[in-house]
Enzyme design. Structure first.
Site, PDB file in Angstrom:
ATOM      1  N   ILE A 284      -2.120  -9.393   5.095  1.00 57.43           N
ATOM      2  CA  ILE A 284      -0.822  -8.884   4.151  1.00 57.43           C
ATOM      3  C   ILE A 284       0.025  -8.678   4.840  1.00 57.43           C
ATOM      4  O   ILE A 284       1.530  -8.721   4.952  1.00 57.43           O
ATOM      5  CB  ILE A 284      -1.419  -8.072   3.093  1.00 57.43           C
ATOM      6  CG1 ILE A 284      -2.443  -8.622   2.002  1.00 57.43           C
ATOM      7  CG2 ILE A 284      -0.361  -7.441   2.406  1.00 57.43           C
ATOM      8  CD1 ILE A 284      -2.892  -7.718   1.041  1.00 57.43           C
TER       9      ILE A 284
ATOM     10  N   GLY B 127       2.430  -0.089  12.713  1.00 57.15           N
ATOM     11  CA  GLY B 127       1.852   0.735  13.890  1.00 57.15           C
ATOM     12  C   GLY B 127       0.635   1.346  13.856  1.00 57.15           C
ATOM     13  O   GLY B 127      -0.308   1.581  14.756  1.00 57.15           O
ATOM     14  N   MET B 128       0.048   1.926  12.496  1.00 57.24           N
ATOM     15  CA  MET B 128      -1.217   2.321  12.509  1.00 57.24           C
ATOM     16  C   MET B 128      -2.297   1.595  12.149  1.00 57.24           C
ATOM     17  O   MET B 128      -3.345   2.034  12.393  1.00 57.24           O
ATOM     18  CB  MET B 128      -0.872   3.381  11.168  1.00 57.24           C
ATOM     19  CG  MET B 128       0.099   4.598  11.378  1.00 57.24           C
ATOM     20  SD  MET B 128      -0.344   5.401  12.789  1.00 57.24           S
ATOM     21  CE  MET B 128       0.758   6.759  12.779  1.00 57.24           C
TER      22      MET B 128
ATOM     23  N   GLN C 204      -3.654  -2.387   9.970  1.00 59.74           N
ATOM     24  CA  GLN C 204      -3.141  -3.532   9.256  1.00 59.74           C
ATOM     25  C   GLN C 204      -3.887  -3.698   7.913  1.00 59.74           C
ATOM     26  O   GLN C 204      -4.722  -2.955   7.357  1.00 59.74           O
ATOM     27  CB  GLN C 204      -3.854  -4.816   9.978  1.00 59.74           C
ATOM     28  CG  GLN C 204      -5.300  -4.870  10.150  1.00 59.74           C
ATOM     29  CD  GLN C 204      -5.807  -5.804  11.101  1.00 59.74           C
ATOM     30  OE1 GLN C 204      -7.052  -6.038  11.310  1.00 59.74           O
ATOM     31  NE2 GLN C 204      -5.329  -6.984  11.282  1.00 59.74           N
ATOM     32  N   VAL C 205      -3.302  -4.494   7.107  1.00 56.89           N
ATOM     33  CA  VAL C 205      -3.800  -4.378   5.728  1.00 56.89           C
ATOM     34  C   VAL C 205      -4.080  -5.913   5.548  1.00 56.89           C
ATOM     35  O   VAL C 205      -3.151  -7.012   5.593  1.00 56.89           O
ATOM     36  CB  VAL C 205      -2.768  -3.986   4.605  1.00 56.89           C
ATOM     37  CG1 VAL C 205      -3.272  -4.183   3.270  1.00 56.89           C
ATOM     38  CG2 VAL C 205      -2.410  -2.646   4.968  1.00 56.89           C
TER      39      VAL C 205
ATOM     40  N   ASP D 189       5.521  11.596  -0.626  1.00 46.33           N
ATOM     41  CA  ASP D 189       6.173  10.449  -0.188  1.00 46.33           C
ATOM     42  C   ASP D 189       6.858   9.389  -1.023  1.00 46.33           C
ATOM     43  O   ASP D 189       6.392   8.156  -0.834  1.00 46.33           O
ATOM     44  CB  ASP D 189       5.404   9.946   1.155  1.00 46.33           C
ATOM     45  CG  ASP D 189       6.182   8.948   2.024  1.00 46.33           C
ATOM     46  OD1 ASP D 189       7.555   9.274   1.779  1.00 46.33           O
ATOM     47  OD2 ASP D 189       5.644   8.160   2.508  1.00 46.33           O
TER      48      ASP D 189
END
Length: 628
Positions: free
Chosen positions: A28, A32-33, A35-36, A144
């Site tokens: 998807i 930076g942190m 993946q999905v 957020d």
């Protein structure tokens, strides 16, 4: 993590084929942190799997943040929010899976199609208000809320990404003192100054999001982040370009003083009075259908096959599908086929008001009265007597016109976590609340909804018969719908005697600081008569009910007692990891009384026994009880 507006792509050579019980289908997005990934469960449901990059897994602070995201997401569910369905926060590469939302992001849709019309703004405002009611009642503040964290479905917006959500009792900072966490153009003044946040901070963000959707730009937009923060703190936003029915609502949300902003309930009421049908523009509905079709192609394998054969071609802006927008938090929605309406169809207007009960009404509900013929009479004729199950349940049988005898039971003691772990969305709604259940068809069936305002309450209606009398799932859902209609108009309430514990808020009895020191960073989960505080090292729960006395039970068993805070308490059960005490208060009959049941469970090694810690945590609870 942001994936932009790219379409889903085939898995790379380094991507796993499976995580947990989920077969992985496509990428998807990547950030930076981590993946999905698009995954599929054994039952065929699509999920979005958020997988953290390996280089971050050795950082204890990052792992702690990921655990908080899992805990927070697990607590939040409902028609306009969603939560985690599975996770492994302790694996070498932590991941969490959520049911996949096949819908574009608000940020992308405004950028591509321009500002929303009044109908779209009404649907957005209503859905965001409902989402805040769900988030805040769990004791969380999102922190957020921004256009890229809002996905669009035909039923309304879905708020996602609880990666920096925090309990309202917690300190605002997640990193070094003075660090600003959030998105500057959509954060409240108090968040920009790193002050302690309340639910009003999310209301401010809703105002900024609505202003952006109505005009195409943030009301605090500027060339640099410092200037954006200055505008948030000191500048009055220009809202003159917002349509009049929405402008007053936005202005109220954007008040610098948190106490001057409307509560989510007031926001919902104001949005519902806007004279427009709550529906997205047709171009957005078409895009939603495109997203659903794209996800369906990956699920049946045709998309991956095409991607392997056909070289990638430049895509027009219209052709860029937006299911990638679902990646940021990997959020909850059930099988996408259940939720679509036709591309050219019309969303159903919110003619029925959402169910809204006060905290006191929720705790005083007369469950048996909700099964009375005045409520369920359309189903048949009652047979026999009501059979109460404590304060939170009741059962009675009805005879249908065709002669069948069906037993209906209503319970309100299920927790949100229990509902999510055991049930799945059925694809229908009652008063805009998704209906959950275990089976599509069954001779013994239950259907449940989670109320969208006030205290968290799962309404669980079961239908069964003996001998089995065909599929009773339609009967359970029909009975549940009649109960919700009654609750929306005139909820039947019990009157408790003076000094009763049953109207009390169990969470208010607990010493939060002491519990945090015992179980770690807290996430709160509550039912009308119960409160559970869960942390990385265990949990502590307090439940109030009326049950048989523990010193007078079948078989003549006498439980151990001890004295805590000057009161006699019963040791109900204990083991290597847990301890449960029962306190009897205000006897109601010879063999029954109201009781407080407190359980401490720990996964961390301790120098002393669990019952000693449980006794320390129970002491403050006993001191707050009314005299018996």
């Amino acid at each position: 993590m942001n994936t932009g507006d790219a379409a889903m792509k085939p898995l790379g050579s380094q991507d796993p084929d499976q995580l947990g019980r989920y077969r992985l289908l496509a990428m998807i997005g990547r950030g930076g942190m981590g993946q999905v990934l698009l995954g599929q469960g054994p039952d065929g449901r699509l999920v979005a799997v958020k997988r953290i990059h390996r280089q971050f897994t050795g950082n204890p602070e990052f792992r702690a943040r990921f655990r908080r995201e899992v805990l927070a997401s697990q607590q939040v569910t409902g028609a306009y929010t969603a939560g985690v369905v599975d996770h492994d926060a302790e694996s070498e590469t932590p991941w969490l899976a959520s049911e996949y939302i096949a819908g574009p992001g608000l940020q992308d849709m405004i950028g591509e199609f321009g500002r929303l019309n009044l109908s779209g703004l009404k649907l957005l405002a209503t859905g965001l208000a409902m989402a805040l009611l769900e988030i805040h009642r769990t004791g969380l503040v999102h922190r957020d809320l921004k256009p890229s964290n809002i996905l669009l479905t035909n039923d309304g917006p879905r708020v996602i990404d609880f990666g920096i959500a925090r309990a309202l009792e917690d300190d605002v900072t997640l990193t070094a003192t003075g660090a600003v966490i959030g998105s500057p153009a959509y954060m409240s003044p108090e968040q920009a100054e790193c002050r302690t946040l309340t639910s009003a901070s999310d209301v401010f963000a809703v105002g900024a999001v609505l202003a952006m959707a109505a005009t195409g730009a943030s009301p605090f937009d500027a060339a640099s982040t410092p200037q954006v923060l200055y505008n948030v703190l000191y500048s009055s936003p220009n809202t003159s370009g917002i349509p009049e029915p929405i402008r007053a609502l936005v202005d109220a949300c954007l008040a610098k003083d948190p106490s001057a902003r409307p509560a989510p309930e007031q926001l919902l009421d104001a949005a519902s009075r806007i004279d427009a049908e709550p529906v997205w523009p047709v171009r957005i509905r078409r895009r939603i259908a495109d997203c659903q079709a794209e996800a369906g192609r990956w699920a049946d394998g045709t998309a991956s096959a095409a991607a392997a054969i056909v070289p990638a071609q430049p895509k027009s802006k219209w052709a860029r599908l937006a299911p990638a927008a679902a990646s940021v938090s990997a959020v909850v929605l059930a099988a996408i086929a259940f939720w679509g309406v036709g591309v050219e169809g019309h969303a159903v207007a919110m003619d029925d008001p959402p169910l809204a009960l006060t905290d006191d009404e929720t705790r005083r509900l007369d469950i048996c009265a909700l099964l009375d013929p005045s409520v369920l009479g359309e189903l048949g004729t009652p047979v026999g007597e009501f059979v109460p199950s404590g304060i939170s349940g009741c059962t009675i049988a009805y005879r249908y016109q065709d002669g069948r005898k069906v037993s209906f039971g209503l319970e309100t003691s299920n927790s949100v976590a229990e509902m999510r772990d055991d049930k799945q969305p059925m694809g229908s709604t009652i008063n805009w609340m998704p209906v959950y259940g275990l089976y599509k068809e069954s001779a013994s069936c239950d259907r449940m909804v989670l109320t969208q305002s006030g205290l968290p309450m799962v309404l669980n209606m079961s239908a069964s018969s003996y001998p089995p009398a065909g599929d009773l799932c339609p009967a359970a859902e029909r009975a549940l719908a009649t109960v919700v209609r009654r609750l929306s108009v005139n909820p039947p309430l019990r009157t408790f005697p003076p000094g009763s514990l049953l109207p009390l808020d169990p969470c208010a009895l607990i010493d939060i600081a002491a519990t945090r020191s015992s179980v770690g960073d807290l996430i709160r989960s509550s039912t009308p008569h119960g409160c559970a505080l869960t942390g990385a090292d265990g949990y502590y729960s307090v439940d109030i009910t009326d049950r048989v006395r523990p010193d007078n039970i079948t078989g003549g068993k006498v439980r151990q007692t001890r004295t805590i805070a000057g009161q006699t308490v019963y040791l109900d059960a204990s083991g290597p990891e847990y301890c449960t005490f029962i306190v009897m208060v205000m006897p109601t009959r010879d063999d029954q009384a109201e009781q407080v049941r407190a359980t401490y469970f720990s996964t961390a090694p301790q120098a002393r026994g669990h019952c000693e810690t449980a006794a320390d945590l129970l002491g403050p609870v006993l001191e707050k009880l009314p005299p018996s």
